[in-house]
Design an enzyme around this catalytic site. Structure first.
Site, PDB file in Angstrom:
ATOM      1  N   TYR A 168       0.511  89.549   8.783  1.00  0.00           N
ATOM      2  CA  TYR A 168      -0.469  89.141   9.194  1.00  0.00           C
ATOM      3  C   TYR A 168      -2.051  89.559   8.072  1.00  0.00           C
ATOM      4  O   TYR A 168      -2.957  89.000   8.106  1.00  0.00           O
ATOM      5  CB  TYR A 168      -0.807  90.166  10.805  1.00  0.00           C
ATOM      6  N   LYS A 219      13.895  93.057  10.914  1.00  0.00           N
ATOM      7  CA  LYS A 219      15.167  91.706  10.254  1.00  0.00           C
ATOM      8  C   LYS A 219      15.348  92.078   9.024  1.00  0.00           C
ATOM      9  O   LYS A 219      15.732  91.045   7.923  1.00  0.00           O
ATOM     10  CB  LYS A 219      14.225  90.467  10.540  1.00  0.00           C
ATOM     11  N   ASP A 265      15.780  88.986  16.236  1.00  0.00           N
ATOM     12  CA  ASP A 265      16.174  87.909  17.338  1.00  0.00           C
ATOM     13  C   ASP A 265      17.048  88.606  18.689  1.00  0.00           C
ATOM     14  O   ASP A 265      16.833  88.140  19.508  1.00  0.00           O
ATOM     15  CB  ASP A 265      17.231  87.458  16.619  1.00  0.00           C
ATOM     16  N   ASP A 267       3.706  92.099  17.811  1.00  0.00           N
ATOM     17  CA  ASP A 267       2.708  91.372  19.359  1.00  0.00           C
ATOM     18  C   ASP A 267       3.569  89.849  19.914  1.00  0.00           C
ATOM     19  O   ASP A 267       3.384  90.019  21.517  1.00  0.00           O
ATOM     20  CB  ASP A 267       2.293  90.076  17.907  1.00  0.00           C
ATOM     21  N   ASP A 274       4.478  90.687  24.876  1.00  0.00           N
ATOM     22  CA  ASP A 274       4.167  89.436  25.652  1.00  0.00           C
ATOM     23  C   ASP A 274       5.763  89.085  26.305  1.00  0.00           C
ATOM     24  O   ASP A 274       5.621  88.710  27.368  1.00  0.00           O
ATOM     25  CB  ASP A 274       3.384  87.974  24.453  1.00  0.00           C
TER      26      ASP A 274
END
Ligand code: NAD
Length: 369
Positions: free
Chosen positions: A135, A190, A222, A246, A250
């Site tokens: 980001y 990851k 994942d 992020d 959610d």
């Protein structure tokens, strides 16, 4: 205690109004000041985070934030978009640790998209790093490709990066939080593909040596996304980077029934914080009076606990929320057959009554009238 109140856009103004009502019902002595932020600030002052708003946030002990954004600002240059306000506040206030608890209230197990037995008693804490990752990494932009599969074609690129101190400080936050809970941390990365996240994994492992009483495991993002819907209760504290956090928070939100139930806190090194619901400004339902204010009300409770040293007042709010849910009151997003559908304002009024100690029966009568 000074609280900066920044309602923002869309449903932000509706839900923050309810949280402020609940705070006022506690009869604590605090000073508060409201300012424009996001699209509302852009309309009035030409910038989503005007200096006056930033100064107010800096001077306050805590910030209660609604949400910013609307599709109508999508064509604005990036620096002027409403969402830049939240990024700017995080940066200028030094907020690096985002706490997102995902708790499934027993009364809402049927509102979850998963089977009730998978989510009953769910209590996960997702800790998302806020200052690094793809980001904020530079360089970023658009250019003409000089190599790759299509040299000469237009392309866009971002940079993923994390420094060692950034990873160390969020790892400490996670291990310390886990000590007060189930003493288990899952670090999500990851590392199998990304250098940045192999480094993340190595540093978290190094910090873990200082916390022998806390169990640590590592999981690829994942797999974590899959495990969150397969067996969510096996998580206690999840710590991860800005982008994975992020997305996963959610996903976890939906396990609890609705994103409208999920509070969050973003803290600096001294526990000064910005408190906001985990959801956005929901332009699709703004102005209809149907948004769920509970995530914002629960964010106000987190504010009292983490930044304002008022744990007892925080308990009163959380217990009031349980009371109204037990009384069967539901906004549209968590409504199910046999429960009473209420508006944003009615839900806020009911929590106020419960905070003041009114009985469940009284609450139902008040909200029906
Ligand atoms: P969103 O979270 O606003 O909405 C997603 C869905 O959840 C919508 O269907 C919405 O109606 C529903 N929803 C959200 N909050 C709810 C509530 N309290 N009660 C009932 N239903 C609720 O996400 P989005 O639609 O992807 O984004 C809308 C705008 O919000 C965009 O401009 C986005 O950039 C912005 N946004 C802001 C923040 C923030 O201010 N921190 C966070 C996320 C998105």
């Amino acid at each position: 205690m000074k609280i900066a109140i920044l309602p923002g856009d869309g449903i932000g103004t509706e839900i923050v109004a309810e949280a402020v009502k609940v705070l006022q019902a506690l009869d604590l002595s605090f000073e508060s000041e409201t300012a424009l932020v996001g699209g509302a600030a852009y309309e009035a002052h030409g910038h989503p985070l005007p200096e006056a708003t930033l100064n107010l946030a800096k001077a306050a002990d805590a910030v209660l934030f609604g949400a910013v954004g609307d599709w109508k600002y999508d064509k604005l240059e990036r620096a002027l978009r409403p969402e830049q306000a939240i990024l700017g506040l995080r940066k200028h206030l030094g907020l690096f640790a985002n706490f997102r608890p995902a708790i499934c209230y027993e009364q809402l197990t049927h509102a979850s998209s998963l089977k009730p037995e998978l989510v009953a008693g769910l209590d996960i804490l997702i800790i998302r790093e806020l200052t690094g990752d793809i980001y904020f990494g530079a360089p970023r932009g658009r250019r003409t490709a000089v190599d790759g599969h299509f040299p000469g074609a237009e392309e866009a690129f971002d940079t993923m990066r994390y420094s060692k101190p950034e990873i160390e400080r969020i790892a400490h936050v996670a291990f310390q939080a886990a000590r007060k809970r189930g003493k288990r941390v899952t670090s999500v990365d990851k590392a199998n593909v990304l250098e940045t996240f192999q480094f993340w994994k190595d540093v978290v492992t190094e910090v873990h040596v200082q916390y022998p009483d806390v169990a640590l495991d590592h999981m690829y993002v994942d797999n974590a996304a899959m495990q969150l819907v397969k067996a969510p209760k096996k998580f206690d504290v999840v710590v991860t980077g800005n982008m994975f956090g992020d997305i996963l928070s959610d996903e976890a939100a939906m396990l609890t029934g609705s994103i409208g139930m999920l509070p969050s806190a973003s803290l600096d090194r001294n526990n000064k914080g910005l408190y906001e619901p985990s959801h956005g400004s929901a332009p699709d339902i703004a102005g209809k009076g149907i948004a769920n204010p509970l995530a914002t009300i629960l964010s106000a409770a987190m504010m009292l606990r983490f930044s304002l040293n008022q744990a007892e007042a925080a308990d009163r709010i959380e217990s009031a929320v349980r009371t109204v849910l037990s009384a069967g009151l539901r906004t549209a997003d968590i409504w199910s057959e046999g429960t009473q559908k209420v508006s944003t304002r009615e839900m806020g009024d009911a929590v106020v009554s419960a905070v003041r100690g009114a009985s469940v029966k009284t609450i139902t009568t008040i909200t029906k009238s």
